[in-house]
Design a protein around this motif. Sequence first.
Motif, short mmCIF file in Angstrom:
data_model
loop_
_atom_site.label_atom_id
_atom_site.label_comp_id
_atom_site.label_asym_id
_atom_site.label_seq_id
_atom_site.Cartn_x
_atom_site.Cartn_y
_atom_site.Cartn_z
N GLU A 1 0.82 -1.20 0.00
CA GLU A 1 0.00 0.00 0.00
C GLU A 1 0.86 1.27 0.00
O GLU A 1 0.37 2.35 -0.21
N PHE A 2 2.16 1.09 0.25
CA PHE A 2 3.05 2.26 0.30
C PHE A 2 3.28 2.79 -1.11
O PHE A 2 3.23 2.04 -2.06
N PRO A 3 3.56 4.11 -1.23
CA PRO A 3 3.90 4.62 -2.55
C PRO A 3 5.25 4.06 -3.03
O PRO A 3 6.07 3.62 -2.21
N THR A 4 5.44 4.06 -4.33
CA THR A 4 6.68 3.55 -4.89
C THR A 4 7.87 4.39 -4.41
O THR A 4 7.83 5.61 -4.53
N PRO A 5 8.89 3.77 -3.84
CA PRO A 5 10.05 4.55 -3.38
C PRO A 5 10.74 5.27 -4.54
O PRO A 5 10.63 4.86 -5.69
N VAL A 6 11.44 6.32 -4.19
CA VAL A 6 12.16 7.12 -5.18
C VAL A 6 13.62 6.70 -5.17
O VAL A 6 14.23 6.63 -4.11
N VAL A 7 14.17 6.36 -6.32
CA VAL A 7 15.56 5.92 -6.38
C VAL A 7 16.36 6.88 -7.26
O VAL A 7 16.07 7.03 -8.43
N GLU A 8 17.36 7.50 -6.66
CA GLU A 8 18.21 8.39 -7.44
C GLU A 8 19.57 7.74 -7.63
O GLU A 8 19.96 6.86 -6.87
N ILE B 1 19.32 18.73 -7.72
CA ILE B 1 18.32 18.71 -6.65
C ILE B 1 17.56 17.40 -6.65
O ILE B 1 16.46 17.31 -6.11
N GLY B 2 18.15 16.38 -7.27
CA GLY B 2 17.61 15.03 -7.12
C GLY B 2 16.38 14.74 -7.94
O GLY B 2 15.51 14.01 -7.50
N MET B 3 16.27 15.30 -9.14
CA MET B 3 15.09 14.99 -9.93
C MET B 3 15.41 14.01 -11.06
O MET B 3 14.61 13.79 -11.96
N VAL B 4 16.60 13.39 -11.01
CA VAL B 4 16.94 12.39 -12.02
C VAL B 4 17.10 11.04 -11.34
O VAL B 4 17.74 10.94 -10.31
N GLY B 5 16.51 10.03 -11.92
CA GLY B 5 16.57 8.69 -11.35
C GLY B 5 15.26 7.99 -11.59
O GLY B 5 14.49 8.39 -12.47
N TYR B 6 15.00 6.96 -10.80
CA TYR B 6 13.70 6.30 -10.92
C TYR B 6 12.76 7.03 -9.97
O TYR B 6 12.64 6.67 -8.81
N ILE B 7 12.16 8.11 -10.44
CA ILE B 7 11.45 9.00 -9.55
C ILE B 7 10.00 9.19 -9.94
O ILE B 7 9.11 9.15 -9.09
N ALA B 8 9.76 9.37 -11.23
CA ALA B 8 8.41 9.72 -11.67
C ALA B 8 7.54 8.47 -11.73
O ALA B 8 7.09 8.05 -12.78
N SER B 9 7.32 7.83 -10.57
CA SER B 9 6.61 6.56 -10.58
C SER B 9 5.22 6.66 -9.98
O SER B 9 4.41 5.76 -10.15
N ASN B 10 4.92 7.72 -9.26
CA ASN B 10 3.59 7.87 -8.67
C ASN B 10 2.92 9.12 -9.20
O ASN B 10 3.54 10.18 -9.26
N TYR B 11 1.63 8.99 -9.55
CA TYR B 11 0.88 10.19 -9.90
C TYR B 11 0.66 11.00 -8.63
O TYR B 11 0.39 10.42 -7.58
N PRO B 12 0.77 12.32 -8.70
CA PRO B 12 0.49 13.11 -7.50
C PRO B 12 -0.98 12.96 -7.10
O PRO B 12 -1.85 12.83 -7.94
N ASP B 13 -1.24 12.98 -5.76
CA ASP B 13 -2.61 12.79 -5.28
C ASP B 13 -3.43 14.06 -5.35
O ASP B 13 -4.65 14.03 -5.25
N GLY B 14 -2.78 15.18 -5.42
CA GLY B 14 -3.52 16.42 -5.43
C GLY B 14 -2.56 17.55 -5.69
O GLY B 14 -1.41 17.32 -6.05
N VAL B 15 -3.04 18.78 -5.48
CA VAL B 15 -2.20 19.93 -5.81
C VAL B 15 -0.99 20.00 -4.89
O VAL B 15 0.15 20.14 -5.36
N ALA B 16 -1.21 19.85 -3.59
CA ALA B 16 -0.08 19.95 -2.66
C ALA B 16 0.93 18.86 -2.94
O ALA B 16 2.14 19.10 -2.98
N SER B 17 0.43 17.65 -3.18
CA SER B 17 1.35 16.55 -3.43
C SER B 17 2.06 16.75 -4.76
O SER B 17 3.20 16.34 -4.95
N GLY B 18 1.38 17.42 -5.71
CA GLY B 18 2.03 17.72 -6.98
C GLY B 18 3.24 18.61 -6.81
O GLY B 18 4.24 18.47 -7.49
N ASP C 1 6.89 6.40 -15.08
CA ASP C 1 8.17 5.77 -15.40
C ASP C 1 8.15 4.32 -14.91
O ASP C 1 7.40 3.96 -14.02
N ALA C 2 8.98 3.49 -15.53
CA ALA C 2 9.06 2.09 -15.11
C ALA C 2 10.51 1.76 -14.79
O ALA C 2 11.42 2.52 -15.10
N SER C 3 10.70 0.59 -14.15
CA SER C 3 12.06 0.21 -13.77
C SER C 3 12.84 -0.24 -14.99
O SER C 3 12.31 -0.38 -16.07
N GLU C 4 14.13 -0.52 -14.75
CA GLU C 4 15.03 -0.86 -15.85
C GLU C 4 14.60 -2.10 -16.61
O GLU C 4 14.92 -2.27 -17.77
#
Lengths: 342, 452
Positions: free
Chosen positions: A51-58, B379-396, B214-217
């Motif tokens: 149920e946890f969100p997908t972790p972020v991996v940098e 600032i850490g925006m590169v990697g396996y990061i874009a994997s969850n849709y934001p839940d709302g404006v604040a989370s976005g 995004d998906a894993s390798e």
Amino acid sequence: MSFMKLTASALAVAAVSASAAAARDNLQVAGSSTVLPYASIVAEAFGENFEFPTPVVESGGSSAGLKRFCEGVGENTIDIANASRAIREKEIKACAEAGVTDIIQVRIGYDGIVFASQLDGPAFTAFEPADLYNALAPKVVVDGELVDNPYTMWSEFNAELPEAEILAFIPGTKHGTREVFEEKVLAAGCETTGALEAMIASGMSEDDAEDACIAVRTDGKSVDIDGDYTETLASIDSNPNAIGVFGLAFYENNTDKLKVATMSGVEPETATIASGEYPVSRPLYFYIKKAHIGVIPGLKEFAQFFVADEIAGPDGPLSAYGLVSDPELADTQAMIENEETM
Amino acid sequence: MTDATASGAAPQKPASGSLLELDARTKRRNAAEARFKFYGMAAVGIGLLFLVLLLVSIVRNGVPAYTQTFISLPVELQAEKLDKNGNRDPEEIKKVSTFGYNPLIDQALFRVLEENGVESPFEKGADLRKMVSASAAAEIRDYVIANPEKIGETVSFRVLASSRVDGYLKGRVTREDLARDKNLDAEHLDIIDQLKEAGAVARTFNWSFILGADASESRPEQAGIGVSMLGSLFMMLVVLLLSLPIGVAASIYLEEFAPKNVWTDLIEVNISNLAAVPSIVFGILGLAVFIQFMHLPQSAPLVGGLVLTLMTLPTIIISTRASLKSVPPSIRDAALGVGASKMQSVFHHVLPLAMPGILTGTIIGLAQALGETAPLLLIGMVGYIASNYPDGVASGFLDPNSAMPAQIYEWAKRADPAYYERAWGGIIILLLFLMTMNIIAVILRRRFERRW
């Protein structure tokens, strides 16, 4: 006046964000780019099954990851650092100074380091550590004497190697892979070619000689790659004579472009790496901040999931991607269960 | 002075040649002009050639990412595997992990082969499953959790084929390539050929590339740019909301109200300097100030937006000042003349006339910020990061996310060649956004700008 409203709303957004910054519900992982693919595979499956969100991996390299790991405890710091080498004493000390004292070290498996070249380039099919040392070291032994590296062709020191210019793309110093390359290849080659002995005989202390052994020549025949394996692949693509250092998993994804060389006569495969026959391999780790367990939701579950048999075991997705699974996985699982620190 | 006396001392001889016959000097001058025209055309030609090369290679490499291969699988959702107790309780169904669904997929594959009369050399389900993306199990599991009443029935799914099967249908992977590949064998491709003939395998347009996460390798076939597009959107909102008011206010003050002295000169010079600062510098500044000092969350679009705001501000200030300057002083004088205050003259008369220029500058600044990657690396925006849709404006704004250019960079460095294709596909989307923004800027300028 609409500017006033805009400014006010912008400030409001900033204020809301600053107050909401206190709650973090997703795990943050950073570190070795070698471990990144495995961590991302696990993170994805973790997000699907829990149920946890997908972790972020940098990514960013083992040293960079451990440095961020050691910045301190708290929601603004990462929870897990991936590393393709064991944490160093110096780093443990830096961690302790910042208040990161309880660290759980998790070995996820082993990774082979392979030497590959262009598929239709010269026949680099078999290397010994001595060959790579002779090709890449600044000082080598010629006729019993320690001299500046005179070699420009592989065939000059080993007639079995192709008559091709020496050019090697090796990982830069910020990569954990470099350390393994130095230890398992250059240092080994240094010893077998007799360079180590010659250095000590010439009056160097043993430590200095060992350091000198892992140096690489600086005349452009050995090129440090600070980026990822894709950068090495691109360099190999444009240099038919070049050899490059890759992780086994990366090579296995690009067998249509690369051919791999044996090391000391052993083919790099998961089986030979697991048995230890293939000499150039290293364990992969991740480090958990124990202080974050129970604070950041899902941290322990993620660690347990990472080393579960169905993930990191011999038939799991990590092994399918190229990880050599750890025969002592059960011990690791127990260690995480008990939250044993280093 | 000396020139004047010199020319006066030596008067020119009257021209002796005919007007109709060119003398040698005129010919040389004409030739120089013709040469210059040719150089100019050559320069434009080379520029166009590169543009065409670029666009052709982007489109050729990127278009395949927009289609994807799917396999139609009739999966029997066996109750004894998915819900042992039989009470259809979602909590209990969730206990079966995605790995528990693999046997169902194997069975469905064997069934498809049998139904279509395809001979297969593979005995083990795991070997056959190499043709199917690892995302299939998650897709089926999500379906079962959402529709527990379907357990026990056979449901037809359209699951993703694995990246190499997809690459084969796109012509990227050949049988020779697979000779030393342990992810797929040439025999799999024979099966795929026959299934394609039978209609069970098809390549169709792939919306999830545009809208997905995004998906894993290990599963490039599943990766999409949608979540990082949202990340870019939230970043651009921050940039717009901060840099437009701050930039416009700063330039109005500097242009209309500030006294002209050493200090304002110094500020002016430094704003121009800031515009030329490499973007990576803003990245490291953002890391130090926003993350390490202000403790804003890592990898958040808010921080990305703040960093890009710093980068965009000089652009907006410079263009706003230029358009304020281009409003003739007579407008101000007239307003002041009929009794308006200084502020009224600026906000009621000068600013509306300068607005098209300001908006154009803002859009160009935003377009620049949208395509920026370098500061996001820090600032850490590169990697396996874009994997969850934001839940709302604040989370976005606050949850970790990537941005389009950072996502493209990340894809380009992943091991599987299928990701390379997706990187090109992402570039097409990014270019479309940039082109749209630039076109809007051009239209605004054409439509509303007034010249005096």
